[in-house]
Write a protein that holds these residues in place. Structure first.
Motif, short mmCIF file in Angstrom:
data_model
loop_
_atom_site.label_atom_id
_atom_site.label_comp_id
_atom_site.label_asym_id
_atom_site.label_seq_id
_atom_site.Cartn_x
_atom_site.Cartn_y
_atom_site.Cartn_z
N ALA A 48 0.85 -1.19 0.00
CA ALA A 48 0.00 0.00 0.00
C ALA A 48 0.88 1.23 0.00
O ALA A 48 2.06 1.17 0.36
N ALA A 49 0.31 2.36 -0.40
CA ALA A 49 1.05 3.61 -0.39
C ALA A 49 0.10 4.77 -0.15
O ALA A 49 -1.12 4.66 -0.41
N ILE A 50 0.67 5.87 0.34
CA ILE A 50 -0.13 7.04 0.66
C ILE A 50 0.59 8.28 0.15
O ILE A 50 1.80 8.42 0.31
N ASN A 51 -0.17 9.16 -0.49
CA ASN A 51 0.38 10.42 -0.97
C ASN A 51 0.56 11.39 0.19
O ASN A 51 0.00 11.20 1.27
N TRP A 52 1.29 12.47 -0.06
CA TRP A 52 1.49 13.48 1.00
C TRP A 52 0.15 14.07 1.42
O TRP A 52 -0.03 14.46 2.58
N GLY A 53 -0.81 14.11 0.51
CA GLY A 53 -2.11 14.68 0.82
C GLY A 53 -3.09 13.69 1.40
O GLY A 53 -4.22 14.05 1.75
N GLY A 54 -2.69 12.42 1.51
CA GLY A 54 -3.55 11.43 2.13
C GLY A 54 -4.21 10.44 1.18
O GLY A 54 -4.85 9.49 1.63
N GLY A 55 -4.09 10.67 -0.12
CA GLY A 55 -4.64 9.71 -1.06
C GLY A 55 -3.90 8.38 -0.97
O GLY A 55 -2.69 8.36 -0.73
N THR A 60 -4.20 -4.87 -3.80
CA THR A 60 -5.37 -5.63 -4.20
C THR A 60 -6.57 -5.22 -3.35
O THR A 60 -6.40 -4.66 -2.27
N ASN A 61 -7.74 -5.51 -3.82
CA ASN A 61 -8.94 -5.23 -3.03
C ASN A 61 -8.97 -6.08 -1.76
O ASN A 61 -9.49 -5.66 -0.72
N SER A 62 -8.40 -7.27 -1.87
CA SER A 62 -8.37 -8.15 -0.70
C SER A 62 -7.54 -7.54 0.42
O SER A 62 -7.95 -7.53 1.58
N LEU A 63 -6.38 -6.99 0.07
CA LEU A 63 -5.56 -6.34 1.09
C LEU A 63 -6.23 -5.06 1.58
O LEU A 63 -6.18 -4.74 2.77
N LYS A 64 -6.83 -4.35 0.69
CA LYS A 64 -7.50 -3.10 1.06
C LYS A 64 -8.59 -3.36 2.10
O LYS A 64 -8.87 -2.52 2.96
N ALA A 65 -9.21 -4.52 2.02
CA ALA A 65 -10.27 -4.86 2.96
C ALA A 65 -9.72 -5.15 4.36
O ALA A 65 -10.45 -5.06 5.35
#
Length: 122
Positions: A48-55, A60-65
């Motif tokens: 997973a990753a996150i932008n400086w602005g929080g995006g 995968t959707n499985s990990l996102k869950a």
């Protein structure tokens, strides 16, 4: 920028862990930050990753869950909350930082932490 990953450990299947990635400089707050993992004998893979602005982006959707990436700019840190852990989640987890947008490609990241080991086992 120096990154310090922590929070790994031994957990039973179905358990939870929160990994932390702490940085040495506030410029970290302007970077995109990613989590990657590598199990023994396997290629490193994006989590997973996150932008400086929080995006955020997830592999995968499985990990996102089950996983949530977040950041706390006041603490100069990024977190990976991992729930309902499975044996296949066992790996060394690395955080990495880059300028620009978050990416799933590890070779675009400029700074890497040392890794923290997550073992999911009964």
């Amino acid at each position: 920028v120096q990154l310090q990953a922590s929070g790994g450990g031994l957990v039973q299947p179905g358990g939870s862990l929160r990994l932390s990635c702490a940085a040495s400089e506030r410029t970290f707050n302007t970077y995109a930050v990613g989590w990657f993992r590598q199990a023994p004998g396997k290629e490193r893979e994006f989590v997973a990753a996150i932008n400086w602005g929080g995006g955020t982006i997830y592999s995968t959707n499985s990990l996102k869950a089950r996983f949530t990436i977040s950041r706390d700019n006041a603490k100069i840190a990024v977190y990976l909350e991992m729930n309902n852990l499975k044996v296949d989640d066992s790996a060394t987890y690395y955080c990495a930082a880059k300028t620009g947008a978050a990416s799933a490609k590890g070779d675009t990241y400029d700074y890497w932490g040392q890794g923290t080991l997550v073992t999911v086992s009964s």
